[in-house]
Structures are given as C-alpha cells and as structure tokens.
Scaffold this motif. Sequence first.
Motif, mmCIF file in Angstrom:
data_model
loop_
_atom_site.group_PDB
_atom_site.id
_atom_site.type_symbol
_atom_site.label_atom_id
_atom_site.label_comp_id
_atom_site.label_asym_id
_atom_site.label_seq_id
_atom_site.Cartn_x
_atom_site.Cartn_y
_atom_site.Cartn_z
ATOM 1 N N TRP A 77 121.415 5.183 49.833
ATOM 2 C CA TRP A 77 120.458 6.206 50.279
ATOM 3 C C TRP A 77 120.182 7.208 49.173
ATOM 4 O O TRP A 77 119.026 7.551 48.899
ATOM 5 C CB TRP A 77 120.991 6.940 51.515
ATOM 6 N N MET A 78 121.239 7.701 48.542
ATOM 7 C CA MET A 78 121.078 8.731 47.516
ATOM 8 C C MET A 78 120.294 8.214 46.314
ATOM 9 O O MET A 78 119.414 8.906 45.775
ATOM 10 C CB MET A 78 122.443 9.254 47.064
ATOM 11 N N ARG A 79 120.599 7.000 45.874
ATOM 12 C CA ARG A 79 119.886 6.446 44.719
ATOM 13 C C ARG A 79 118.401 6.279 45.024
ATOM 14 O O ARG A 79 117.541 6.584 44.193
ATOM 15 C CB ARG A 79 120.507 5.112 44.309
ATOM 16 N N TYR A 80 118.094 5.818 46.230
ATOM 17 C CA TYR A 80 116.686 5.672 46.621
ATOM 18 C C TYR A 80 116.005 7.027 46.638
ATOM 19 O O TYR A 80 114.901 7.193 46.103
ATOM 20 C CB TYR A 80 116.591 5.011 47.995
ATOM 21 N N PHE A 81 116.663 8.022 47.240
ATOM 22 C CA PHE A 81 116.065 9.349 47.361
ATOM 23 C C PHE A 81 115.798 9.965 45.995
ATOM 24 O O PHE A 81 114.719 10.528 45.753
ATOM 25 C CB PHE A 81 116.983 10.266 48.177
ATOM 26 N N LEU A 82 116.752 9.882 45.088
ATOM 27 C CA LEU A 82 116.592 10.506 43.774
ATOM 28 C C LEU A 82 115.476 9.848 42.961
ATOM 29 O O LEU A 82 114.793 10.519 42.175
ATOM 30 C CB LEU A 82 117.913 10.446 42.994
ATOM 31 N N ARG A 83 115.279 8.540 43.140
ATOM 32 C CA ARG A 83 114.259 7.810 42.369
ATOM 33 C C ARG A 83 112.876 7.883 42.997
ATOM 34 O O ARG A 83 111.865 7.740 42.298
ATOM 35 C CB ARG A 83 114.646 6.341 42.224
ATOM 36 N N TYR A 84 112.843 8.084 44.309
ATOM 37 C CA TYR A 84 111.564 7.955 45.015
ATOM 38 C C TYR A 84 110.646 9.147 44.743
ATOM 39 O O TYR A 84 111.029 10.298 44.915
ATOM 40 C CB TYR A 84 111.817 7.831 46.519
ATOM 41 N N ASP A 85 109.409 8.848 44.329
ATOM 42 C CA ASP A 85 108.399 9.883 44.105
ATOM 43 C C ASP A 85 107.368 9.785 45.227
ATOM 44 O O ASP A 85 106.584 8.836 45.285
ATOM 45 C CB ASP A 85 107.715 9.687 42.755
ATOM 46 N N PRO A 86 107.344 10.758 46.148
ATOM 47 C CA PRO A 86 106.437 10.677 47.304
ATOM 48 C C PRO A 86 104.960 10.741 46.932
ATOM 49 O O PRO A 86 104.096 10.368 47.736
ATOM 50 C CB PRO A 86 106.842 11.888 48.152
ATOM 51 N N LYS A 87 104.651 11.209 45.719
ATOM 52 C CA LYS A 87 103.244 11.327 45.325
ATOM 53 C C LYS A 87 102.517 9.987 45.379
ATOM 54 O O LYS A 87 101.317 9.927 45.661
ATOM 55 C CB LYS A 87 103.143 11.911 43.914
ATOM 56 N N ASN A 88 103.256 8.906 45.121
ATOM 57 C CA ASN A 88 102.625 7.588 45.125
ATOM 58 C C ASN A 88 102.037 7.251 46.489
ATOM 59 O O ASN A 88 100.955 6.664 46.578
ATOM 60 C CB ASN A 88 103.628 6.516 44.703
ATOM 61 N N ASN A 89 102.741 7.614 47.554
ATOM 62 C CA ASN A 89 102.220 7.344 48.898
ATOM 63 C C ASN A 89 101.402 8.506 49.446
ATOM 64 O O ASN A 89 100.461 8.294 50.218
ATOM 65 C CB ASN A 89 103.373 7.007 49.843
#
Length: 465
Positions: free
Chosen positions: A367-379
């Motif tokens: 969960w943490m790795r996904y959250f830190l990498r995920y950039d919401p701007k793309n969606n």
Amino acid sequence: MKLVQNSTLLIAIFLGSFISFAQNFEGSWTGAVQGLPLVFEISQSDGVYTAKMQSPKQSKTFLPVSEITVDGDQINMSLASFKIKYTGKIEGEKINGTFSQGTFSTPMLLEKKAYVEEKLNRPQEPKPPFPYQVEEVVFKNPKAGEINLAGTLTLPNNIKNPPVAILISGSGPQDRNEELLGHKPFLVIAHHLTQNGVAVLRYDDRGVAQSEGTQKGATSADFATDVEAAISYLKSRNDVDQNKIGLIGHSEGGLIAPIVIANKENDVAFFISLAGPGVRGDKVLLPQLRKSAELAGANPADLDFEMKMMQQLFDKIVASEKLTTAEMNEELKKNLNSIAEEAPTNLKAKYTDSFANTLSSQFSNEWMRYFLRYDPKNNLSKVTCPVLAINGSLDYQVIPEINLDGMKSAFAKAKNKDVTIKELPGLNHLFQNATTGSAIEYETIEETFDPAALELMSSWINQRF
C-alpha cells in the motif's frame, strides 16, 4: 516421618512453582496509548492462546492478533499488518509492558477489566427514527474474488429516482460511518445529503465489520474496484437515477475516486473531493510528516535532518517500482544505516538496527509503495464531470496550498468547465472547526463536520441535478 515432611515440602514447592507460571492471561485487558484506549481480548483453549485487539475510539471492529506467545509470566502479541507489538509481564490483575507501532514505542499498562465506553458529546450524530428510508445492502466485487461488501443505502422520501452519492473512506480500515474517536462523519454526511434530496450509499471497507475480504496487500487501485462494484450495484436498482451517480471521497478516498472515473467515465456524474491529494504521494506525505512534527514541537535542526532522511527513502521507493517487497525492504535498511552515520549526535542513539528494520518494513509494504509512487494528476486530468474540491485551511495531513493547486492544474488540463475549488478557513482534515489542526484536537472537538461545508456539498449537487 522426616522423609514424609521433606516430600511434602518438595511437592508444595513444585506446586507453588507451577501455579506461579500458570498465569491467567484470559479475559479482557484494557490500557491506553497517549490517551487512546486499547482493548485486548485473550482466549485460551487446550493450551493455545488467541487474541484480538480493538481501538474502541477509532473503530468498533476487533482486529485479530497475528501472533501471541505466553511463557510463564511473559506475554508477546503482534499485529503484523499494522506493525503493532506488545510485550509485557503479568503481575496479578495487571500487565506491565511496552506497546510499539512502527518506530513509535511507549510503556503501556494493561488492567484486567472490560472497557467502559466514555460517553462523548457528539451533537451532530443523528438518531432514529430518520426522516428517510434506510436499507441495509450487500453487493459483490467480482474483481476481488466475489467478496461481499456490506453497507447502508439511504433514500429520500417522496423523491422518485434521486441522484445518489457513494462515500469513499480515507486510508486504513474504516467502517461505513468512517468512525474515528467517537465521530461518525459519513453518517453525518449521509444524513444531511439524504434530507436534502440526495441518496447515499456508504459501506464497510473490505475486511472491516460486515464486509468480507482483507486489507493485507491491497492498494488504492484494489479499493477502486470496490467502488466500481458499488456503482454496478446502484445501476442494478430502479429507485435511484442511474445517470446521476456521484463519488464523494475523503482523503485517500479522494485519490481513489479519480481512478474509478478514469475507468468508468460514463458511469460517474459528479465528484466531490474532501481533502483529497492533488500531487504525488511522496509530496503529500513529506509535508504532512514535517507539519505533524512542528505541531508537536520538534527541534527544527533535528526535523530538518529527519526530513532529509525521509526524502531519500521516498526517492528510493519512487525510483524502484520493479523491486519485490523483500528487495525493497533490504534496500531501505541499507539506506537507513548509511544515513544514520550522518545523524546529529543527539539522534544517533535512535538509529538502531531495530529502528531500521521497523521503518524499512513500514515503507516497503504494497500500500505504502503504491501511495508514494502514485501521481493523481494522471487521472484527475481525465475527469470531465462536475467537480467540487474542498480542503480545510488547517489540514496538516493533506495540506491545501499544495494539493488544491495540483488539482487546479490537472482539471485545467482536462479542460473541465465545471470545477469548484475552495479552501475553507479554520477547518482541519476532518472538516471540524479547529484551533491548530493537530490530530490531538480531533477527539476533543464536539463538532463532527462543519455545517457550512455540509450545506456547500448539498447545494452544489442540487444546483446541478
């Protein structure tokens, strides 16, 4: 005669020794960490111990203890998924021990007694009978092994096929009311919206309360499939407007909603972000950690070093998507041990191998790795339905000036013509009127959700639908 006396003495010594080690750990044990009560329910059958833990001010749900060992008067318990450990020694009706979670550690006394709930004043919490229809519902998520998700659907009276909102909770295991410290914000939101003509579906997160499944190993992308299942369920009903299904996401829920909208653009009519992230996860969490430490009175020089350390860890995680969890864990340990050599003298004692092991484990999970990498701007840049994005000015968890600006640029890229972005003065992350915004205030504030923010949400929806 003397021999008999000696034998009796030996037997008495043996029995006394046995009794002293056959301690009675079974029952309810109550303690507190920084004023937050914790309850352990311990059972024993055929010499095998099991236990479960509850944080009653945060949730009514008991979490299973993943490992428990009893050795004489010593007990060790752990909840691996939450990085929680408790080690203690029983002394009569008390257990003196140490509670730890991640890198945090503190003494905790457990007393053998049932938890008595303190009645907190929550004036906004609605009580039945309700002036609308309330239906308990269950729906399946076919993308998560057909798990059943349980929730509550509230429907306005005398309105045929009303618009309907799905409430999406923030991070961590949450029930359908998003209950925290005696507050039930999702219940308050649902009550207000339904009285104002908007149906609401709220549900227990997977693995929480009446919902099946597990949080372990799940990421925001997995939780998005639960929302998709909720949409499919609503589209199967004939008492709500299937063309007016909206998403209201709080905190991580505001990150999850755009993932769903990107996949199901034609199925979502509106989106309300309540303190949702607008920038990549590491750029959300690092300012949050700094602000939290500042509110707690951290030494500025020490804080600068620790933020530099966390930035290096986050950079490593963001750049290492292909590493397995085990590989990531080892890489973070190496980084931490290297950074520790540069620590100020007064911090060196903190950076032990145990500290490195705990922190690396915490930040290498899925969960943490996904959250830190995920950039919401793309969606977010794919969201073309009407949007209301609000943050409290005192929110230290999702800092408004960082995240609202990120959202603004993303919606501009989407050429979305119906976007309302507001920073609400004096409100914290839970949308309570606050003094500092610190999490310490969450419980002591009687208000659950600012009435003006509630009115903003309902009027915004009704102006469009």
